[in-house]
Design a protein around this motif. Structure first.
Motif, PDB file in Angstrom:
ATOM      1  N   ALA A  76     -80.142 -28.235 -48.890  1.00 56.53           N
ATOM      2  CA  ALA A  76     -81.035 -27.195 -49.413  1.00 56.53           C
ATOM      3  C   ALA A  76     -81.097 -27.258 -50.930  1.00 56.53           C
ATOM      4  CB  ALA A  76     -80.576 -25.813 -48.946  1.00 56.53           C
ATOM      5  N   GLU A  77     -81.822 -28.240 -51.442  1.00 60.87           N
ATOM      6  CA  GLU A  77     -82.147 -28.304 -52.867  1.00 60.87           C
ATOM      7  C   GLU A  77     -83.569 -27.780 -53.005  1.00 60.87           C
ATOM      8  OE1 GLU A  77     -79.921 -29.696 -55.489  1.00 60.87           O
ATOM      9  OE2 GLU A  77     -78.801 -28.987 -53.748  1.00 60.87           O
ATOM     10  N   TYR A  78     -83.866 -27.137 -54.138  1.00 59.26           N
ATOM     11  CA  TYR A  78     -85.177 -26.523 -54.302  1.00 59.26           C
ATOM     12  C   TYR A  78     -85.852 -26.983 -55.580  1.00 59.26           C
ATOM     13  CZ  TYR A  78     -83.808 -23.494 -50.514  1.00 59.26           C
ATOM     14  OH  TYR A  78     -83.417 -23.034 -49.285  1.00 59.26           O
ATOM     15  N   VAL A  79     -87.173 -27.144 -55.495  1.00 59.15           N
ATOM     16  CA  VAL A  79     -87.993 -27.501 -56.643  1.00 59.15           C
ATOM     17  C   VAL A  79     -89.343 -26.818 -56.471  1.00 59.15           C
ATOM     18  CG1 VAL A  79     -88.835 -29.640 -55.556  1.00 59.15           C
ATOM     19  CG2 VAL A  79     -88.825 -29.436 -58.047  1.00 59.15           C
ATOM     20  N   GLU A  80     -89.949 -26.445 -57.593  1.00 58.32           N
ATOM     21  CA  GLU A  80     -91.256 -25.804 -57.549  1.00 58.32           C
ATOM     22  C   GLU A  80     -92.247 -26.642 -58.339  1.00 58.32           C
ATOM     23  OE1 GLU A  80     -91.445 -21.372 -57.320  1.00 58.32           O
ATOM     24  OE2 GLU A  80     -92.487 -21.661 -59.235  1.00 58.32           O
ATOM     25  N   LEU A  81     -93.396 -26.923 -57.748  1.00 58.72           N
ATOM     26  CA  LEU A  81     -94.434 -27.745 -58.360  1.00 58.72           C
ATOM     27  C   LEU A  81     -95.610 -26.872 -58.776  1.00 58.72           C
ATOM     28  CD1 LEU A  81     -94.605 -30.572 -55.641  1.00 58.72           C
ATOM     29  CD2 LEU A  81     -93.077 -30.447 -57.634  1.00 58.72           C
ATOM     30  N   ALA A  82     -96.129 -27.106 -59.986  1.00 65.41           N
ATOM     31  CA  ALA A  82     -97.352 -26.442 -60.442  1.00 65.41           C
ATOM     32  C   ALA A  82     -98.502 -27.416 -60.227  1.00 65.41           C
ATOM     33  CB  ALA A  82     -97.233 -26.065 -61.911  1.00 65.41           C
ATOM     34  N   LEU A  83     -99.528 -26.973 -59.511  1.00 63.94           N
ATOM     35  CA  LEU A  83    -100.636 -27.852 -59.131  1.00 63.94           C
ATOM     36  C   LEU A  83    -101.935 -27.454 -59.822  1.00 63.94           C
ATOM     37  CD1 LEU A  83     -99.950 -28.069 -55.289  1.00 63.94           C
ATOM     38  CD2 LEU A  83     -99.041 -29.517 -57.120  1.00 63.94           C
ATOM     39  N   ALA A  84    -102.776 -28.463 -60.092  1.00 68.63           N
ATOM     40  CA  ALA A  84    -104.077 -28.230 -60.711  1.00 68.63           C
ATOM     41  C   ALA A  84    -105.167 -28.017 -59.672  1.00 68.63           C
ATOM     42  CB  ALA A  84    -104.435 -29.418 -61.611  1.00 68.63           C
ATOM     43  N   VAL A  85    -104.861 -28.292 -58.389  1.00 67.37           N
ATOM     44  CA  VAL A  85    -105.806 -28.135 -57.281  1.00 67.37           C
ATOM     45  C   VAL A  85    -105.045 -27.473 -56.127  1.00 67.37           C
ATOM     46  CG1 VAL A  85    -107.224 -29.385 -55.601  1.00 67.37           C
ATOM     47  CG2 VAL A  85    -107.110 -30.189 -57.959  1.00 67.37           C
ATOM     48  N   ALA A 112     -95.822 -20.769 -53.358  1.00 69.50           N
ATOM     49  CA  ALA A 112     -94.895 -19.905 -54.103  1.00 69.50           C
ATOM     50  C   ALA A 112     -95.655 -18.749 -54.721  1.00 69.50           C
ATOM     51  CB  ALA A 112     -94.189 -20.717 -55.182  1.00 69.50           C
ATOM     52  N   GLU A 113     -95.142 -17.556 -54.482  1.00 70.54           N
ATOM     53  CA  GLU A 113     -95.743 -16.364 -55.062  1.00 70.54           C
ATOM     54  C   GLU A 113     -94.639 -15.519 -55.677  1.00 70.54           C
ATOM     55  OE1 GLU A 113     -97.919 -14.408 -51.996  1.00 70.54           O
ATOM     56  OE2 GLU A 113     -99.192 -16.142 -51.616  1.00 70.54           O
ATOM     57  N   GLY A 114     -94.999 -14.691 -56.628  1.00 72.45           N
ATOM     58  CA  GLY A 114     -94.023 -13.790 -57.224  1.00 72.45           C
ATOM     59  C   GLY A 114     -93.093 -14.515 -58.184  1.00 72.45           C
ATOM     60  N   ALA A 115     -91.856 -14.051 -58.229  1.00 74.68           N
ATOM     61  CA  ALA A 115     -90.863 -14.564 -59.173  1.00 74.68           C
ATOM     62  C   ALA A 115     -90.596 -16.040 -58.930  1.00 74.68           C
ATOM     63  CB  ALA A 115     -89.570 -13.766 -59.050  1.00 74.68           C
ATOM     64  N   GLY A 116     -90.201 -16.734 -59.987  1.00 76.57           N
ATOM     65  CA  GLY A 116     -89.867 -18.146 -59.893  1.00 76.57           C
ATOM     66  C   GLY A 116     -88.536 -18.364 -59.198  1.00 76.57           C
ATOM     67  N   LEU A 117     -88.200 -19.623 -59.016  1.00 73.59           N
ATOM     68  CA  LEU A 117     -86.978 -19.989 -58.301  1.00 73.59           C
ATOM     69  C   LEU A 117     -85.719 -19.426 -58.944  1.00 73.59           C
ATOM     70  CD1 LEU A 117     -87.589 -23.690 -57.293  1.00 73.59           C
ATOM     71  CD2 LEU A 117     -87.110 -21.803 -55.779  1.00 73.59           C
ATOM     72  N   ALA A 118     -85.622 -19.518 -60.261  1.00 73.40           N
ATOM     73  CA  ALA A 118     -84.400 -19.077 -60.943  1.00 73.40           C
ATOM     74  C   ALA A 118     -84.112 -17.596 -60.674  1.00 73.40           C
ATOM     75  CB  ALA A 118     -84.505 -19.331 -62.440  1.00 73.40           C
ATOM     76  N   GLU A 119     -85.155 -16.797 -60.534  1.00 72.65           N
ATOM     77  CA  GLU A 119     -84.962 -15.364 -60.272  1.00 72.65           C
ATOM     78  C   GLU A 119     -84.655 -15.095 -58.803  1.00 72.65           C
ATOM     79  OE1 GLU A 119     -87.889 -16.406 -61.951  1.00 72.65           O
ATOM     80  OE2 GLU A 119     -86.893 -16.117 -63.872  1.00 72.65           O
ATOM     81  N   ARG A 120     -84.983 -16.011 -57.909  1.00 67.92           N
ATOM     82  CA  ARG A 120     -84.810 -15.800 -56.471  1.00 67.92           C
ATOM     83  C   ARG A 120     -83.477 -16.299 -55.936  1.00 67.92           C
ATOM     84  NH1 ARG A 120     -89.194 -15.152 -52.998  1.00 67.92           N
ATOM     85  NH2 ARG A 120     -91.051 -14.518 -54.092  1.00 67.92           N
TER      86      ARG A 120
END
Length: 197
Positions: A76-85, A112-120
């Motif tokens: 369970a490693e987590y990463v969040e991607l910001a997408l242009a589409v 992903a909605e709301g707070a980012g990973l670090a806050e969750r």
């Protein structure tokens, strides 16, 4: 006057996708930096429409949280991607999983909605196999650890040697036997700075 890069600014972020991935087998020996580079290559191969930072050296907008140490496997490693589409998370998961080497396995994707990973994410669950240690011996050591209010250890950091309390980070510790000569310690550990590993 400040210099500005030529050309139009990068497209805005229209969607964030949170991925859960596993680091297994021989790839558990990759450092976090190696995992990040491998992911960036996989994102290019899978043609993921990444959003990029602005400036003279744009980078894909990727947020990492709590990387497993080198040599530790993780489910369970987590990463969040910001997408242009906007994309369908399940399709992104399948394409990226196919583009990554076996051992870095993308096992989940959600918008992903709301707070980012670090806050969750504020704690991690660890399972540690201890070959050569009998379960009663481990149980006694863990009971002593949990009885204490403070357990300080010394660790080398980038700023030199530092002492910190590991007991305060421990939420839960449970012992069990895999067999007569191997004990297993399961722990829930809060994310602190510096990290308790």
């Amino acid at each position: 006057m400040a210099r500005r890069p030529e050309g139009p600014p990068p497209p805005p972020v229209v969607q964030r996708v949170r991925l859960r991935f596993a680091k297994r087998g021989r790839l558990r020996f990759l450092s976090h930096r190696d995992v990040a580079r491998t992911f960036e290559r996989g994102l290019r191969r899978a043609a993921v429409p990444m959003a990029y930072s602005a400036g003279f050296s744009p980078h894909p907008r990727i947020s990492w949280v709590g990387a497993a140490p080198t040599g530790a496997a993780s489910e369970a490693e987590y990463v969040e991607l910001a997408l242009a589409v906007t994309v369908e998370p399940a399709l992104l998961r399948a394409a990226l999983d196919a583009a990554l080497p076996p051992g870095l396995d993308v096992v989940g994707a959600v918008a992903a909605e709301g707070a980012g990973l670090a806050e969750r994410i504020d704690a991690s669950r660890w399972v540690v196999r201890l070959p050569g240690v009998a379960e009663p011996e481990l149980r006694g050591a863990v009971a002593e650890l949990l009885r204490r209010d403070v357990v300080e250890v010394e660790r080398a950091t980038k700023d030199g040697r530092r002492r910190f309390d590991v007991r305060a980070a421990m939420v839960l510790a449970v012992c069990r036997a895999e067999n007569d000569t191997c004990a297993i310690l399961e722990m829930v550990v809060r994310h602190t700075t510096p990290a308790v590993r």
